[in-house]
Structures are given as C-alpha cells and as structure tokens.
Enzyme design. Sequence first.
Site, PDB file in Angstrom:
ATOM      1  N   LYS A  32      99.862 -31.681  55.398  1.00  0.00           N
ATOM      2  CA  LYS A  32      99.425 -31.048  56.653  1.00  0.00           C
ATOM      3  C   LYS A  32      98.341 -31.887  57.328  1.00  0.00           C
ATOM      4  O   LYS A  32      98.394 -32.142  58.532  1.00  0.00           O
ATOM      5  CB  LYS A  32      98.898 -29.634  56.351  1.00  0.00           C
ATOM      6  CG  LYS A  32      98.595 -28.839  57.605  1.00  0.00           C
ATOM      7  CD  LYS A  32      98.039 -27.464  57.315  1.00  0.00           C
ATOM      8  CE  LYS A  32      99.037 -26.513  56.746  1.00  0.00           C
ATOM      9  NZ  LYS A  32      98.577 -25.100  56.800  1.00  0.00           N
ATOM     10  N   LYS A  44      92.940 -28.487  47.012  1.00  0.00           N
ATOM     11  CA  LYS A  44      92.894 -27.025  46.962  1.00  0.00           C
ATOM     12  C   LYS A  44      92.098 -26.645  45.728  1.00  0.00           C
ATOM     13  O   LYS A  44      92.051 -27.411  44.745  1.00  0.00           O
ATOM     14  CB  LYS A  44      94.317 -26.454  46.838  1.00  0.00           C
ATOM     15  CG  LYS A  44      94.454 -25.030  47.335  1.00  0.00           C
ATOM     16  CD  LYS A  44      94.595 -24.980  48.842  1.00  0.00           C
ATOM     17  CE  LYS A  44      94.739 -23.570  49.344  1.00  0.00           C
ATOM     18  NZ  LYS A  44      94.956 -23.538  50.797  1.00  0.00           N
ATOM     19  N   THR A  55      95.075 -20.988  64.672  1.00  0.00           N
ATOM     20  CA  THR A  55      96.435 -21.207  64.156  1.00  0.00           C
ATOM     21  C   THR A  55      97.475 -20.593  65.098  1.00  0.00           C
ATOM     22  O   THR A  55      98.522 -21.205  65.361  1.00  0.00           O
ATOM     23  CB  THR A  55      96.553 -20.637  62.733  1.00  0.00           C
ATOM     24  OG1 THR A  55      95.548 -21.267  61.932  1.00  0.00           O
ATOM     25  CG2 THR A  55      97.918 -20.896  62.128  1.00  0.00           C
TER      26      THR A  55
HETATM   27  P1  NAD Z   1      96.044 -11.878  57.318  1.00  0.00           P
HETATM   28  O1  NAD Z   1      95.718 -11.307  55.997  1.00  0.00           O
HETATM   29  O2  NAD Z   1      95.005 -11.913  58.378  1.00  0.00           O
HETATM   30  O3  NAD Z   1      97.308 -11.111  57.943  1.00  0.00           O
HETATM   31  C1  NAD Z   1      98.481 -10.888  57.229  1.00  0.00           C
HETATM   32  C2  NAD Z   1      99.284  -9.817  57.976  1.00  0.00           C
HETATM   33  O4  NAD Z   1     100.556  -9.715  57.335  1.00  0.00           O
HETATM   34  C3  NAD Z   1      98.676  -8.422  57.935  1.00  0.00           C
HETATM   35  O5  NAD Z   1      98.869  -7.819  59.206  1.00  0.00           O
HETATM   36  C4  NAD Z   1      99.512  -7.682  56.882  1.00  0.00           C
HETATM   37  O6  NAD Z   1      99.569  -6.286  57.120  1.00  0.00           O
HETATM   38  C5  NAD Z   1     100.854  -8.320  57.112  1.00  0.00           C
HETATM   39  N1  NAD Z   1     101.807  -8.246  56.011  1.00  0.00           N
HETATM   40  C6  NAD Z   1     101.603  -8.375  54.684  1.00  0.00           C
HETATM   41  N2  NAD Z   1     102.766  -8.262  54.038  1.00  0.00           N
HETATM   42  C7  NAD Z   1     103.732  -8.054  54.966  1.00  0.00           C
HETATM   43  C8  NAD Z   1     105.137  -7.886  54.936  1.00  0.00           C
HETATM   44  N3  NAD Z   1     105.795  -7.899  53.782  1.00  0.00           N
HETATM   45  N4  NAD Z   1     105.791  -7.723  56.118  1.00  0.00           N
HETATM   46  C9  NAD Z   1     105.142  -7.721  57.282  1.00  0.00           C
HETATM   47  N5  NAD Z   1     103.811  -7.889  57.382  1.00  0.00           N
HETATM   48  C10 NAD Z   1     103.118  -8.052  56.240  1.00  0.00           C
HETATM   49  O7  NAD Z   1      96.606 -13.348  57.011  1.00  0.00           O
HETATM   50  P2  NAD Z   1      96.676 -14.580  57.995  1.00  0.00           P
HETATM   51  O8  NAD Z   1      95.409 -15.360  57.924  1.00  0.00           O
HETATM   52  O9  NAD Z   1      97.186 -14.108  59.319  1.00  0.00           O
HETATM   53  O10 NAD Z   1      97.767 -15.484  57.276  1.00  0.00           O
HETATM   54  C11 NAD Z   1      99.149 -15.163  57.356  1.00  0.00           C
HETATM   55  C12 NAD Z   1      99.947 -16.308  56.748  1.00  0.00           C
HETATM   56  O11 NAD Z   1      99.675 -17.518  57.444  1.00  0.00           O
HETATM   57  C13 NAD Z   1      99.635 -16.626  55.284  1.00  0.00           C
HETATM   58  O12 NAD Z   1     100.815 -17.105  54.704  1.00  0.00           O
HETATM   59  C14 NAD Z   1      98.629 -17.758  55.376  1.00  0.00           C
HETATM   60  O13 NAD Z   1      98.607 -18.543  54.205  1.00  0.00           O
HETATM   61  C15 NAD Z   1      99.198 -18.515  56.546  1.00  0.00           C
HETATM   62  N6  NAD Z   1      98.258 -19.381  57.243  1.00  0.00           N
HETATM   63  C16 NAD Z   1      97.096 -18.873  57.760  1.00  0.00           C
HETATM   64  C17 NAD Z   1      96.253 -19.706  58.480  1.00  0.00           C
HETATM   65  C18 NAD Z   1      94.994 -19.173  59.129  1.00  0.00           C
HETATM   66  O14 NAD Z   1      94.407 -19.907  59.932  1.00  0.00           O
HETATM   67  N7  NAD Z   1      94.577 -17.946  58.874  1.00  0.00           N
HETATM   68  C19 NAD Z   1      96.569 -21.061  58.649  1.00  0.00           C
HETATM   69  C20 NAD Z   1      97.770 -21.550  58.112  1.00  0.00           C
HETATM   70  C21 NAD Z   1      98.602 -20.691  57.421  1.00  0.00           C
END
Ligand code: NAD
Length: 382
Positions: A79, A91, A163
């Site tokens: 990435k 990590k 993001t």
């Molecule tokens: P978050 O915890 O803020 O939000 C996750 C959301 O997903 C919540 O609304 C939760 O209710 C929902 N959720 C959980 N299980 C679910 C399901 N089975 N079906 C539908 N919704 C579901 O997390 P985030 O920071 O938004 O990260 C989300 C994903 O993106 C993760 O895989 C994370 O690793 C990835 N990611 C995040 C970032 C970042 O900047 N935060 C960057 C790159 C990748």
Amino acid sequence: MADLTVHRATSLLESSDPFDFADDLGPAKVVHLTERTTGLRAVVVIDNVAAGPAVGGTRMAPDVTAAECFALARAMTLKNAAAGLPHGGAKSVIRADPRMDPADKERLVRAFACAIADLRDYIPGPDMGTDEQAMAWVRDEIGRAVGLPAELGGIPLDDLGATGFGLAVAVEVAASRTGLELDGARVAVQGFGAVGRHAARFLAERGCRLVAASDSSGAVVDEGGLDVGALADTKAAGRSLCDLPGLGHIERDELIAVDCDIWIPAARPDAIRADNVDRLQARIVAQGANIGVTREAEERLHQRGVVSLPDFIANAGGVICAAVEYAHGTRTEAFATIDERIRTNVTEVLDRASSSGSLPFDAARQMAQTRVHRAMTTRRWT
Ligand code: NAD
C-alpha cells in the site's frame, strides 16, 4: 517462495513458522515482545524499509496472531509503495482486550511503546483496538507515531474521512473509464463507519445517490436516495441505521443484491465471495475494507466486466494522510496528496490491467512490487 500479498496471505494464516512468510521483499525484522509487569504480549513485523521507515498500525485484540501480523505488514508494504510514500510497511499486534480498564490500557500501550523504542525503522499508527489517544501515549514514550490527536499536530483522518475521500476519487476515475455518469449513479455501502459513511458523503457530493447502506445490525434502502447526513448522525449517536424511521429495511447480507452501479465494501473481509459474487449488480466495486473480495470473486467480477478497485490502491487515503501528518503537513495538503496519488494510481492500474488483460488486483500488485524492488536497489541493506 511464499507469496504473501493480501489474498494469498489467508492461505498462510495457520502457519506458525516465520520462515513460511519470508520472501525476497521481507520481512526485514520480526520481534516478539513480552513484559511481565503489564502482561504485554506483542509481535512487530517490519516487512520492508527500502523506501523509508515503515508505517503500519498497532492492532489490539484478544485473538490477534503473529501470522495475521505478517500478512498485514506485507499489505502495508504494497500500500505504501503503491501510494509513493517515503515509507516501508510494518504492522504490530498486541494480544489483549482493547475494552480493558483505561488505566491498564494506558500502562500496556506505554509498555509496548518502550519495548519498540529501539525499533527506529517502525512508526506505529492506530488500528483496530487502538486510537489517536493510544498513539499520543506511544509518541510520549518514544517520540514517534502517526494518527495523533490534533493537539499534537495530528490530522484526524477518520473524522475528516481521508479514506472515504480517496475511495470517492478512485470511483470517479473508474466511472469515467467505464462511461458511468456519476451524477445520479446509485451507490450501496456495506458498513457505515469511518470509511463507509465518508465514502457515501464524498460520492453524494459528486452527484451519486446512496440507495442502500448497512451496518452490523441490518440494512436500509431507498431507491429515491438515502439522506447521508441523517444516517451519519444516527451512527454518531450510537444507534443503528435501522433505527432511523421511514426507511425500507432488508436483511443485512442482502445488501449484496441491491440494484446499484457502485458497491462499496467498508466493513469486514471477504464481503464478496464465490457464493455471493453473482448476486452483485454493480458495475464498479471500490474496496474500502481490507481483503473485501476473495480471489475467486475477483476473477468472477473480471469475467463479468465489473471493475474491482483493489483495496491497497483505493483505500490508501488513510495512510497517505498519516504520512503527510508525519511530514508535518496540513490537512489541506493531505487531501490534495490523496487526490493526486489515488487518481494517478487508479489510472495506471486500470491502464495496466486493460493492456495485459489481467485483474486490476494483479496489475496493482505488480506495480507495487516493482516500486519496492526499485527502492531496494537504492539501498545497501534492506
Ligand atoms: P469502523 O469500525 O469505523 O466501521 C465499521 C462499520 O462496519 C460499522 O458501521 C459496523 O456496524 C459495520 N459492520 C460490521 N460488520 C458488518 C457486517 N457484517 N455487515 C455490514 N456492516 C458491518 O471501521 P472503519 O475504520 O470504517 O473500517 C472499515 C474497514 O475498512 C476495515 O476493514 C478497515 O480495516 C478498513 N480500512 C479502514 C481505514 C481507515 O482509515 N479507517 C483505512 C483502510 C482500510
């Protein structure tokens, strides 16, 4: 040679032998940390430092594994290289329950920070189970961390939606390539957290219509267009999307079959798999979640002509923001850099994929690996 990049990593997750994870890119260092007073048990994998000190999150969960750490560190190498950052990939995982008593958590995180003090080519950031407060403790102990609170010069990337912004830029490029008009394009978003809600907001600003969204409790739909602000406010108040009155409801996992143009996984790994990929209606998949699409599903999407934007290209907005923060840049500079890097990368990945006939994922991996190898040729030790 083990091939660890993202999808392939899952097949190695059961291995307990660090040698299974070594290839020509890394890892450069693998460190196990234990400390009896605080009960610290952690692993740090510094995968590759050819481009510079490695940036990667610190994940805290009771069930994290060293194997997970290897896979995530490699994903960060790719990435960061793809995004053209002056950072390698790493990590760390701390095996503990992040919901522990706050004073115990502070002691544990500080102990972790002290234990990595001499790993100067590793810069930790927030991840599952850690946040900007935890990074403030790390910085206090060892003078380096990204994802800091604003008072310490941090750029609050989740509040600002770094993001989600990058995802919207990625979709913009893919849409123009596929002849999809964004004005009026229908979007479905799985997961309405830091990534999903901002992706929905930035796409709405580009004229898209959010027709379906889900969280862990269920999914809401409205063909006429959901109110992104109202959904975000509901989540900010600690409620489920399904608590908002006046909306249609479907089963959470039925989101996959919603009639739409753009589908955004922003929750869990493996959201699109062999057993549900053919139910997907969209023309573009923009991967917000890490490892949101399995290999089989990527191949099927490709056969069907659906453009699937790889996670480590499309969701790099957060780490780009963190790198700008580390270089003492401003939030305006961070968003300009995200726009420029993701726009360029998605264009290059789709060009490479169409000229070689390969999956965008494979084209992206090839592009990132080439950049890492080139960086390695500039170093005496990598
Ligand atoms: P978050 O915890 O803020 O939000 C996750 C959301 O997903 C919540 O609304 C939760 O209710 C929902 N959720 C959980 N299980 C679910 C399901 N089975 N079906 C539908 N919704 C579901 O997390 P985030 O920071 O938004 O990260 C989300 C994903 O993106 C993760 O895989 C994370 O690793 C990835 N990611 C995040 C970032 C970042 O900047 N935060 C960057 C790159 C990748």
